[in-house]
Design an enzyme around this catalytic site. Structure first.
Site, PDB file in Angstrom:
ATOM      1  N   LYS A   1      -0.713  -0.322   7.097  1.00  0.00           N
ATOM      2  CA  LYS A   1      -1.841  -1.223   6.840  1.00  0.00           C
ATOM      3  C   LYS A   1      -1.549  -2.162   5.680  1.00  0.00           C
ATOM      4  O   LYS A   1      -1.843  -3.369   5.753  1.00  0.00           O
ATOM      5  CB  LYS A   1      -3.102  -0.400   6.546  1.00  0.00           C
ATOM      6  CG  LYS A   1      -4.334  -1.213   6.117  1.00  0.00           C
ATOM      7  CD  LYS A   1      -4.819  -2.146   7.206  1.00  0.00           C
ATOM      8  CE  LYS A   1      -6.004  -2.997   6.749  1.00  0.00           C
ATOM      9  NZ  LYS A   1      -7.234  -2.226   6.521  1.00  0.00           N
TER      10      LYS A   1
ATOM     11  N   THR B   1      -8.558   1.770   3.108  1.00  0.00           N
ATOM     12  CA  THR B   1      -7.187   1.395   2.772  1.00  0.00           C
ATOM     13  C   THR B   1      -6.936   1.778   1.323  1.00  0.00           C
ATOM     14  O   THR B   1      -7.511   1.186   0.405  1.00  0.00           O
ATOM     15  CB  THR B   1      -6.963  -0.110   2.982  1.00  0.00           C
ATOM     16  OG1 THR B   1      -7.272  -0.449   4.336  1.00  0.00           O
ATOM     17  CG2 THR B   1      -5.514  -0.476   2.701  1.00  0.00           C
TER      18      THR B   1
END
Length: 274
Positions: free
Chosen positions: A168, A93
């Protein structure tokens, strides 16, 4: 079958790599510390001596390291080594712009790149129930999909490169905000002299429930979420960086901040009352 490479064998990446190997894919892994790869090697994975060696050997490489600097460092060595027509999949991420920049560098070498951060943790990876949020070209996504399906229950293409990261960080900021609101709700219940356990059970069965509330309600104290909290702090920060003037991003940060401060021992931690 294509040979798959995997870099980043931590609490989530390790089980993901193990699922790929169990599905029958030839697997090559690399780790900074060789002992991290020993379990996968015992199960049949090859262990590369370097990132470049792994890149030269593989058609599909998953990258699951911690942050932007780590992703950039890995790809600096990976991209020149990989063959034209191969694929890099970023499971970390990171900022959407990081993936977009890497995709442009990959394109110059004839390599495809998609961003594919995951949700579900190590337990979800081991069970093959992760959610994978993807950004990239449709043909690159289709090429990656069989490998992603080895560890995922839901795989979604959301747009071009960077779209998976955007999804995300919104998802994780919402989780952090829901945990912050859960903290506020239970504190309000305390102030109203409600039995804390009974109130938590009630909310979990009622319209106020959320996954974030359920996680928070299990914690004796926010500090017991100390392992996961820094990652949520990072992801809320990524959203704020990506959308610095957005009211929605600011609202999520404001809701999450008291919980994250308490969980990480920040300046507001002493204000928490269990």
């Amino acid at each position: 079958m294509n040979r798959v490479g995997f870099i980043g064998l931590g609490s989530q990446g390790g089980p993901m790599a193990e699922r790929i190997l169990a599905a029958g894919y030839p697997l090559t892994v690399w780790a900074r510390r060789s002992e991290v790869a020993e379990d996968l090697a015992a199960k049949g994975a090859d262990v590369a001596g370097s990132i470049a060696e792994l890149g030269a050997d593989c058609d599909h490489v998953g990258v699951c390291v911690v942050n932007d600097d780590d992703v950039a460092s890995v790809c600096e060595q990976l991209i020149p080594a990989m063959r034209s027509g191969s694929l890099i999949v970023i499971h970390s991420t990171v900022l959407p712009e990081t993936c977009q920049g890497l995709a442009r560098r990959c394109a110059a070498h004839g390599i495809d790149l998609i961003d594919a951060p995951v949700s579900g943790g190590g337990a979800g990876a081991a069970a093959g129930t992760l959610t994978v949020m993807c950004g990239g070209a449709a043909d690159a996504f289709a090429a990656a999909r069989p490998v992603l399906d080895t560890f995922a229950e839901l795989v979604v293409l959301l747009g071009e490169v960077g779209a998976g990261q955007r999804a995300k960080i919104v998802n994780n900021a919402l989780l952090a905000a829901n945990m912050g609101l859960a903290q506020a709700a239970l504190q309000a219940g305390d102030a109203l002299d409600l039995d804390r356990g009974a109130l938590a059970d009630l909310i979990k069965a009622s319209s106020g429930r959320s996954f974030g509330f359920e996680v928070f309600a299990r914690l004796p104290h926010p500090r017991d979420f100390a392992v996961g909290a820094p990652l949520l702090v990072k992801d809320v920060g990524l959203l704020k960086t990506t959308l610095p003037d957005d009211a929605g991003a600011e609202a999520l940060r404001a809701a999450a901040d008291p919980f994250l401060s308490a969980a990480t021992g920040g300046p507001d931690a002493t204000e928490y009352r269990p």
